[in-house]
Scaffold this motif. Structure first.
Motif, PDB file in Angstrom:
ATOM      1  N   MET A  67      11.664  92.902  56.532  1.00  0.00           N
ATOM      2  CA  MET A  67      12.107  93.716  57.670  1.00  0.00           C
ATOM      3  C   MET A  67      11.393  93.209  58.931  1.00  0.00           C
ATOM      4  SD  MET A  67      11.504  97.442  55.914  1.00  0.00           S
ATOM      5  CE  MET A  67       9.747  97.363  55.842  1.00  0.00           C
ATOM      6  N   ILE A  68      12.087  93.294  60.040  1.00  0.00           N
ATOM      7  CA  ILE A  68      11.493  92.865  61.304  1.00  0.00           C
ATOM      8  C   ILE A  68      11.668  93.972  62.345  1.00  0.00           C
ATOM      9  CG2 ILE A  68      11.571  91.138  63.173  1.00  0.00           C
ATOM     10  CD1 ILE A  68      10.699  89.952  60.443  1.00  0.00           C
ATOM     11  N   GLY A  69      10.572  94.284  63.018  1.00  0.00           N
ATOM     12  CA  GLY A  69      10.634  95.234  64.127  1.00  0.00           C
ATOM     13  C   GLY A  69       9.902  94.610  65.301  1.00  0.00           C
ATOM     14  N   MET A  70      10.641  94.157  66.268  1.00  0.00           N
ATOM     15  CA  MET A  70       9.974  93.530  67.430  1.00  0.00           C
ATOM     16  C   MET A  70      10.658  94.031  68.697  1.00  0.00           C
ATOM     17  SD  MET A  70      11.477  89.715  66.927  1.00  0.00           S
ATOM     18  CE  MET A  70      13.217  89.543  66.502  1.00  0.00           C
ATOM     19  N   GLY A  71       9.890  94.094  69.750  1.00  0.00           N
ATOM     20  CA  GLY A  71      10.467  94.590  70.989  1.00  0.00           C
ATOM     21  C   GLY A  71       9.707  94.048  72.175  1.00  0.00           C
ATOM     22  N   PRO A  72      10.246  94.310  73.377  1.00  0.00           N
ATOM     23  CA  PRO A  72       9.583  93.830  74.588  1.00  0.00           C
ATOM     24  C   PRO A  72       8.204  94.456  74.767  1.00  0.00           C
ATOM     25  CG  PRO A  72      11.310  95.420  75.127  1.00  0.00           C
ATOM     26  CD  PRO A  72      11.435  95.125  73.662  1.00  0.00           C
ATOM     27  N   TYR A  73       7.285  93.672  75.293  1.00  0.00           N
ATOM     28  CA  TYR A  73       6.001  94.242  75.717  1.00  0.00           C
ATOM     29  C   TYR A  73       6.249  94.961  77.039  1.00  0.00           C
ATOM     30  CZ  TYR A  73       1.673  94.565  78.305  1.00  0.00           C
ATOM     31  OH  TYR A  73       0.650  95.041  79.078  1.00  0.00           O
ATOM     32  N   ILE A  74       5.925  96.252  77.082  1.00  0.00           N
ATOM     33  CA  ILE A  74       6.115  97.044  78.301  1.00  0.00           C
ATOM     34  C   ILE A  74       4.736  97.465  78.799  1.00  0.00           C
ATOM     35  CG2 ILE A  74       7.218  99.086  79.309  1.00  0.00           C
ATOM     36  CD1 ILE A  74       9.217  99.029  77.001  1.00  0.00           C
ATOM     37  N   PRO A  75       4.345  96.999  79.973  1.00  0.00           N
ATOM     38  CA  PRO A  75       3.002  97.337  80.456  1.00  0.00           C
ATOM     39  C   PRO A  75       2.787  98.847  80.531  1.00  0.00           C
ATOM     40  CG  PRO A  75       4.098  95.765  81.914  1.00  0.00           C
ATOM     41  CD  PRO A  75       5.116  96.194  80.911  1.00  0.00           C
ATOM     42  N   HIS A  76       1.659  99.283  80.033  1.00  0.00           N
ATOM     43  CA  HIS A  76       1.227 100.666  80.248  1.00  0.00           C
ATOM     44  C   HIS A  76       0.141 100.560  81.309  1.00  0.00           C
ATOM     45  CE1 HIS A  76      -0.731 104.471  79.798  1.00  0.00           C
ATOM     46  NE2 HIS A  76       0.165 104.890  78.934  1.00  0.00           N
ATOM     47  N   PHE A  77       0.408 101.133  82.481  1.00  0.00           N
ATOM     48  CA  PHE A  77      -0.461 100.866  83.631  1.00  0.00           C
ATOM     49  C   PHE A  77      -1.873 101.436  83.463  1.00  0.00           C
ATOM     50  CE2 PHE A  77       3.890 100.948  85.807  1.00  0.00           C
ATOM     51  CZ  PHE A  77       4.089  99.596  85.561  1.00  0.00           C
ATOM     52  N   GLY A  78      -2.058 102.265  82.460  1.00  0.00           N
ATOM     53  CA  GLY A  78      -3.407 102.807  82.213  1.00  0.00           C
ATOM     54  C   GLY A  78      -4.224 101.955  81.252  1.00  0.00           C
ATOM     55  N   THR A  79      -3.666 100.838  80.808  1.00  0.00           N
ATOM     56  CA  THR A  79      -4.400  99.983  79.853  1.00  0.00           C
ATOM     57  C   THR A  79      -4.931  98.737  80.557  1.00  0.00           C
ATOM     58  OG1 THR A  79      -2.381  98.771  79.267  1.00  0.00           O
ATOM     59  CG2 THR A  79      -2.928 100.696  77.916  1.00  0.00           C
ATOM     60  N   PRO A  80      -5.962  98.109  79.991  1.00  0.00           N
ATOM     61  CA  PRO A  80      -6.523  96.904  80.632  1.00  0.00           C
ATOM     62  C   PRO A  80      -5.490  95.790  80.796  1.00  0.00           C
ATOM     63  CG  PRO A  80      -7.936  97.666  78.846  1.00  0.00           C
ATOM     64  CD  PRO A  80      -6.712  98.510  78.799  1.00  0.00           C
ATOM     65  N   LEU A 136      13.794  99.887  78.195  1.00  0.00           N
ATOM     66  CA  LEU A 136      14.059  99.006  79.343  1.00  0.00           C
ATOM     67  C   LEU A 136      15.526  99.002  79.745  1.00  0.00           C
ATOM     68  CD1 LEU A 136      11.905  95.807  78.817  1.00  0.00           C
ATOM     69  CD2 LEU A 136      11.418  97.846  80.145  1.00  0.00           C
ATOM     70  N   ASP A 137      16.395  99.365  78.813  1.00  0.00           N
ATOM     71  CA  ASP A 137      17.832  99.334  79.086  1.00  0.00           C
ATOM     72  C   ASP A 137      18.469 100.516  78.356  1.00  0.00           C
ATOM     73  OD1 ASP A 137      20.610  98.831  78.883  1.00  0.00           O
ATOM     74  OD2 ASP A 137      20.266  96.681  79.122  1.00  0.00           O
ATOM     75  N   GLY A 171      -2.137  96.195  80.910  1.00  0.00           N
ATOM     76  CA  GLY A 171      -0.963  96.631  81.660  1.00  0.00           C
ATOM     77  C   GLY A 171      -1.195  96.821  83.144  1.00  0.00           C
ATOM     78  N   LYS A 172      -2.457  97.069  83.540  1.00  0.00           N
ATOM     79  CA  LYS A 172      -2.669  97.508  84.938  1.00  0.00           C
ATOM     80  C   LYS A 172      -2.320  96.439  85.974  1.00  0.00           C
ATOM     81  CE  LYS A 172      -7.670  96.986  84.911  1.00  0.00           C
ATOM     82  NZ  LYS A 172      -8.723  97.608  84.167  1.00  0.00           N
ATOM     83  N   SER A 173      -2.417  95.157  85.570  1.00  0.00           N
ATOM     84  CA  SER A 173      -2.135  94.106  86.552  1.00  0.00           C
ATOM     85  C   SER A 173      -0.627  93.938  86.800  1.00  0.00           C
ATOM     86  CB  SER A 173      -2.725  92.776  86.083  1.00  0.00           C
ATOM     87  OG  SER A 173      -2.199  92.465  84.826  1.00  0.00           O
ATOM     88  N   PHE A 174       0.204  94.631  86.009  1.00  0.00           N
ATOM     89  CA  PHE A 174       1.660  94.488  86.158  1.00  0.00           C
ATOM     90  C   PHE A 174       2.255  95.507  87.116  1.00  0.00           C
ATOM     91  CE2 PHE A 174       0.985  92.223  82.292  1.00  0.00           C
ATOM     92  CZ  PHE A 174       2.024  91.299  82.224  1.00  0.00           C
ATOM     93  N   ILE A 175       1.393  96.361  87.662  1.00  0.00           N
ATOM     94  CA  ILE A 175       1.905  97.525  88.385  1.00  0.00           C
ATOM     95  C   ILE A 175       2.898  97.148  89.500  1.00  0.00           C
ATOM     96  CG2 ILE A 175       0.115  97.922  90.166  1.00  0.00           C
ATOM     97  CD1 ILE A 175       0.033 100.852  88.789  1.00  0.00           C
ATOM     98  N   ASN A 176       2.701  96.000  90.137  1.00  0.00           N
ATOM     99  CA  ASN A 176       3.602  95.627  91.235  1.00  0.00           C
ATOM    100  C   ASN A 176       4.665  94.616  90.837  1.00  0.00           C
ATOM    101  OD1 ASN A 176       2.421  97.262  93.201  1.00  0.00           O
ATOM    102  ND2 ASN A 176       0.705  95.817  93.351  1.00  0.00           N
ATOM    103  N   SER A 177       4.557  94.049  89.638  1.00  0.00           N
ATOM    104  CA  SER A 177       5.487  92.954  89.311  1.00  0.00           C
ATOM    105  C   SER A 177       6.532  93.326  88.268  1.00  0.00           C
ATOM    106  CB  SER A 177       4.686  91.738  88.822  1.00  0.00           C
ATOM    107  OG  SER A 177       3.915  92.117  87.701  1.00  0.00           O
ATOM    108  N   PHE A 178       6.411  94.517  87.685  1.00  0.00           N
ATOM    109  CA  PHE A 178       7.363  94.857  86.623  1.00  0.00           C
ATOM    110  C   PHE A 178       8.593  95.519  87.241  1.00  0.00           C
ATOM    111  CE2 PHE A 178       8.504  96.908  82.479  1.00  0.00           C
ATOM    112  CZ  PHE A 178       8.607  95.726  81.768  1.00  0.00           C
ATOM    113  N   ASP A 179       9.416  94.688  87.910  1.00  0.00           N
ATOM    114  CA  ASP A 179      10.571  95.210  88.639  1.00  0.00           C
ATOM    115  C   ASP A 179      11.861  95.028  87.826  1.00  0.00           C
ATOM    116  OD1 ASP A 179      10.957  92.502  88.745  1.00  0.00           O
ATOM    117  OD2 ASP A 179      10.509  92.315  90.880  1.00  0.00           O
ATOM    118  N   THR A 180      12.976  95.424  88.458  1.00  0.00           N
ATOM    119  CA  THR A 180      14.272  95.390  87.765  1.00  0.00           C
ATOM    120  C   THR A 180      14.594  93.997  87.231  1.00  0.00           C
ATOM    121  OG1 THR A 180      14.946  97.024  89.371  1.00  0.00           O
ATOM    122  CG2 THR A 180      16.690  96.099  88.031  1.00  0.00           C
ATOM    123  N   GLN A 181      14.313  93.004  88.067  1.00  0.00           N
ATOM    124  CA  GLN A 181      14.621  91.628  87.671  1.00  0.00           C
ATOM    125  C   GLN A 181      13.801  91.216  86.437  1.00  0.00           C
ATOM    126  OE1 GLN A 181      13.863  88.911  90.848  1.00  0.00           O
ATOM    127  NE2 GLN A 181      14.991  87.237  89.860  1.00  0.00           N
TER     128      GLN A 181
END
Ligand code: 5AD
Length: 349
Positions: A216-229, A275-276, A231-241
């Protein structure tokens, strides 16, 4: 397709052209139909506890996260399971933060016994992290038959960066082999789009699934959690594109995984649907065949935010999913447990 090499996979994962992507997804869906039919299997997901002894840099319920912690009572789990049975869902996934203390191990064992006595005809998947082989065996003896343990990434350097020693690559691999030896259907997976991760890394991840002979395979996108070490650097770059690109990359991973592993069960994950809004369906169209509706009560689900905006917070509507699947020529399987064809075939050898 036995012959897909690492460069082949990396090339397929790098496709950007819409038509070529559609072609890839089509090939994967056709192969899925050929190998395991046009059926989608449902698993009722129950998030048991957000207490966690691990401190993974990407995860919203890591040890250092300042969040309200909860652990469900046995009665809660039995009630959620009963709710799932009303929808004719007989496969259950129990997921939790990682704990290895004696009382947790015994709690799970007792819970499994109660679930099995409530309805003996049930398939229980555990997703409770790294444990000793003895613990895995105790839980198997109590009735669990499937286990999900993501390797997260097979790039050793990246693995070390995102775990900072709280988890060791070799240990995780050892756990996967222990689970196989005991007789579990074994699932693994990775996060897609981790910082610094390349198409070659992802191709290696797919080849790793093949090497360990995953069911079995379960894989998905990494989604930054802004409260984690991490994830926090993605706060301005995780846009629609960025999100659209990541959704496409995740779908390409599902399709390539189907083409390489052929008859395994592949989940269309909650992270993809976060994400979608059409994520679940797009995943199925790209070769996945498992969806995991969340049966945890809203008040607890809210505290199980592994990442930013985790979806599934609203009531999951099965009739809507059924309608959308019908448009793809797929139906929900209510007639058996939807075991991984790959696993079932091995049992018959
Ligand atoms: N983004 C996506 N997936 C995540 N997980 C944990 N944190 C994140 C995140 N920020 C996934 C891990 C873990 C599973 C339970 O949740 O892959 O194995």
């Amino acid at each position: 397709m036995e012959k897909l090499s690492k460069p082949d996979l990396a090339r397929l994962l790098s496709i950007e052209d819409e038509n070529e992507m559609e072609w890839l997804f089509d090939q994967a869906q056709k192969l899925k139909w050929q190998k395991s039919g046009n059926k989608v299997h449902l698993r009722a997901l129950i998030e048991l506890s957000n207490l966690c002894t691990q401190n993974c840099l990407y995860c919203g319920i890591r040890r250092d996260s300042d969040i309200e912690r909860f652990t469900l009572e046995k009665e809660d789990v039995l009630n959620y399971f009963k709710a799932a049975l009303k929808y004719n869902i007989t496969s259950l996934v129990i997921q939790s933060g990682e704990r290895r203390d004696k009382s947790f191990v015994a709690f799970i064992e007792d819970l499994l016994c109660s679930l099995m006595s409530l309805k003996n005809e049930v398939r229980i998947t555990l997703s409770l992290g790294e444990q000793t082989k003895e613990t895995y065996k105790r839980w198997y003896d109590a009735g669990a038959r499937r286990y999900l343990l993501r390797i997260e990434t097979t790039n050793r350097h990246l693995f070390d960066v995102i775990h900072q020693g709280c988890s060791l690559y070799e240990e995780k691999v050892k756990c996967l082999y222990s689970l196989k030896e005991i007789g579990y259907q074994v699932g693994t997976g990775v996060m897609i789009g981790l910082p610094g991760q390349t198409a070659e890394d992802l191709a290696n991840d797919l080849l790793f699934y093949k090497t360990i002979d995953a069911d079995m395979i379960g894989m998905g996108p990494y989604i930054p959690h802004f409260g984690t070490p991490l994830g926090k650097s993605f706060i301005n770059s995780f846009d629609t594109q960025a999100k659209t690109k990541l959704v496409n990359l995740s779908l390409k991973m599902i399709a390539c995984c189907r083409l390489l592993l052929e008859d395994v069960n592949i989940a269309s994950t909650t992270a993809l649907n976060t994400l979608d809004p059409e994520g679940f369906i797009k995943g199925i169209k790209a070769g996945a065949n498992v969806v995991m509706p969340n049966f945890t009560e809203l008040k607890y689900k809210k505290s199980y935010q592994l990442y930013e905006g985790k979806s599934g917070l609203t009531e999951f509507t099965l009739p809507e999913l059924e309608k959308k699947l019908a448009l793809l020529g797929e139906t929900i399987n209510y007639s058996d447990f939807g075991d991984s064809t790959h696993f079932t075939k091995k049992q018959c050898l």
